[in-house]
Design an enzyme around this catalytic site. Structure first.
Site, PDB file in Angstrom:
ATOM      1  N   ALA A 192      74.474  66.649  20.802  1.00 42.18           N
ATOM      2  CA  ALA A 192      73.534  65.538  21.045  1.00 42.18           C
ATOM      3  C   ALA A 192      72.295  65.687  20.162  1.00 42.18           C
ATOM      4  CB  ALA A 192      73.151  65.484  22.525  1.00 42.18           C
ATOM      5  N   GLY A 193      72.443  66.372  19.027  1.00 39.18           N
ATOM      6  CA  GLY A 193      71.332  66.518  18.080  1.00 39.18           C
ATOM      7  C   GLY A 193      71.284  65.321  17.128  1.00 39.18           C
ATOM      8  N   SER A 217      71.431  74.310   0.663  1.00 34.32           N
ATOM      9  CA  SER A 217      71.908  72.931   0.526  1.00 34.32           C
ATOM     10  C   SER A 217      72.775  72.720  -0.723  1.00 34.32           C
ATOM     11  CB  SER A 217      70.712  71.981   0.468  1.00 34.32           C
ATOM     12  OG  SER A 217      71.180  70.673   0.201  1.00 34.32           O
ATOM     13  N   ASN A 277      67.298  59.982   6.906  1.00 40.51           N
ATOM     14  CA  ASN A 277      67.733  61.080   6.025  1.00 40.51           C
ATOM     15  C   ASN A 277      67.575  60.727   4.545  1.00 40.51           C
ATOM     16  OD1 ASN A 277      69.936  59.401   5.533  1.00 40.51           O
ATOM     17  ND2 ASN A 277      71.382  61.098   5.450  1.00 40.51           N
ATOM     18  N   GLY A 313      83.772  68.287   7.447  1.00 36.56           N
ATOM     19  CA  GLY A 313      82.439  67.727   7.240  1.00 36.56           C
ATOM     20  C   GLY A 313      82.059  67.486   5.793  1.00 36.56           C
ATOM     21  N   ASP A 355      73.824  58.994   7.174  1.00 36.81           N
ATOM     22  CA  ASP A 355      74.776  59.876   7.873  1.00 36.81           C
ATOM     23  C   ASP A 355      75.846  59.063   8.610  1.00 36.81           C
ATOM     24  OD1 ASP A 355      73.780  62.348   7.124  1.00 36.81           O
ATOM     25  OD2 ASP A 355      72.442  62.519   8.855  1.00 36.81           O
ATOM     26  N   ARG A 381      75.706  71.025  25.409  1.00 37.72           N
ATOM     27  CA  ARG A 381      75.285  72.202  26.180  1.00 37.72           C
ATOM     28  C   ARG A 381      74.081  71.854  27.050  1.00 37.72           C
ATOM     29  NH1 ARG A 381      73.114  77.127  22.629  1.00 37.72           N
ATOM     30  NH2 ARG A 381      71.754  75.448  21.940  1.00 37.72           N
ATOM     31  N   TYR A 397      80.720  71.854   7.513  1.00 38.77           N
ATOM     32  CA  TYR A 397      81.437  71.875   6.230  1.00 38.77           C
ATOM     33  C   TYR A 397      81.509  73.254   5.596  1.00 38.77           C
ATOM     34  CZ  TYR A 397      76.633  71.241   4.635  1.00 38.77           C
ATOM     35  OH  TYR A 397      75.286  71.365   4.442  1.00 38.77           O
ATOM     36  N   LYS A 425      63.689  64.917  10.079  1.00 40.44           N
ATOM     37  CA  LYS A 425      64.356  63.610  10.099  1.00 40.44           C
ATOM     38  C   LYS A 425      63.678  62.608  11.037  1.00 40.44           C
ATOM     39  CE  LYS A 425      69.044  64.788   8.683  1.00 40.44           C
ATOM     40  NZ  LYS A 425      70.470  64.682   9.011  1.00 40.44           N
TER      41      LYS A 425
END
Ligand code: NAP
Length: 277
Positions: free
Chosen positions: A131-132, A19, A91, A240, A106, A154, A219, A70
């Site tokens: 779709a996460g 991170s 988050n 990103g 976010d 997917r 990113y 999350k």
């Protein structure tokens, strides 16, 4: 117990070693002369509850939450912001007198990246890949801003659920992506993330127009294959890193009540570009 004048902050997730948030937030604290430290804590799911109790007891003022916690954190906070409630994920947590409020920065971080690039969403057609958790924040932000959103993923059932939650359209997993029909393309999958730098979630048809704007949430690398190809075809591109910076800036504001020192944060994460190319 830590002094109340000191900002003890943390990131909780698993893994967290990669991170950039500790660098970004520690630079922000230093730039404003605020005492404290932001630490990355690797917390497996079975230790989440106990970790929150320990952080509160130790005087922590807030923390960020990342994968895989999350959604698990949602029932553990006392209050939820409207965005966190709609997105169904937290988050950022602010601790105030042992009361926890959960936020989702976010969506705002994503939208600031678009706004800075001059992209107006109202009435525009947007295709979101994924779709996460990140895609949920993106679809929330885009629908709030008046875009007409379609979702491809997917795993079709996840796209269907997301489309239902936000009154968006769904593209079937095996349906061709007619990219020329959209003004904005957003990659909210992890495809193209280092070390898979040469992968891309889609490719552009050389005989059809490219969406005017292409936004990749990945990113690392700073410019993904998707963005490189979109830029070569004349699209405006957004990486990103801008969303990362802006979601962090909003979290910092929620914890400290101070505007985040963006230049210091940007420098700390090694971003020498501006928001959009
Ligand atoms: P997530 O909840 O785990 O979702 C991952 C998404 O990627 C799912 O839609 C998944 O599809 C898709 N995916 C993964 N591998 C795939 C593959 N090989 N082929 C097709 N689809 C694939 O993760 P997330 O939190 O949403 O994060 C997604 C990306 O956004 C990550 O790269 C993350 O680093 C980035 N992100 C960036 C920021 C920022 O500030 N810039 C913030 C949050 C996230 P299935 O549903 O089919 O598994």
């Amino acid at each position: 117990m830590t002094s109340t004048n000191s900002y003890q902050l943390a990131l909780i997730g698993d893994p967290v070693a990669h991170s950039l948030s500790p660098r970004m937030h520690n630079a922000a604290l230093r730039a404003l002369g605020l005492a404290g430290e932001y630490r990355a804590l690797a917390v497996p799911p079975h230790q989440l509850d106990a970790t929150l109790c320990r952080l509160i007891a130790s005087g922590y003022r807030g923390f960020n939450v990342t994968l895989p916690h999350k959604q698990a954190v949602v029932p553990m906070v006392h209050e939820l912001s409207a965005a966190a409630r709609s997105i169904g994920a937290v988050n950022t947590v602010v601790v105030d007198n042992a009361r926890l409020s959960g936020h989702n920065t976010d969506a705002l971080g994503f939208m600031r990246g678009l706004t800075q690039a001059g992209f107006q969403c109202a009435g525009k057609r947007a295709l979101v890949l994924g779709a996460g958790g990140a895609a949920r924040a993106v679809v929330f932000a885009l629908t709030q801003a008046g875009a007409r959103v379609s979702i491809w993923n997917r795993t079709g059932e996840r796209a269907e659920r997301l489309a239902r939650d936000f009154h968006a359209q769904r593209v079937q997993p095996d349906e061709p992506l007619r990219l020329h029909e959209y003004d904005l393309l957003v990659n909210a999958t992890s495809i193209g993330m280092s070390p898979q730098n040469e992968q891309s979630p889609t490719s552009f048809d050389e005989h059809a127009s490219t969406p005017a704007c292409v936004y990749d949430l990945v990113y690392s690398p700073r410019e993904t294959k998707l963005l490189r190809e979109a830029r070569a075809r004349g699209a405006q591109t957004i990486g990103g890193i801008e969303m990362l910076l802006q979601q962090g800036a909003e979290a910092f504001r929620l914890w400290t009540g101070r505007d985040a020192p963006l230049d210091a944060m940007r420098e700390a994460i090694g971003d020498d570009s501006c928001c959009a190319s």
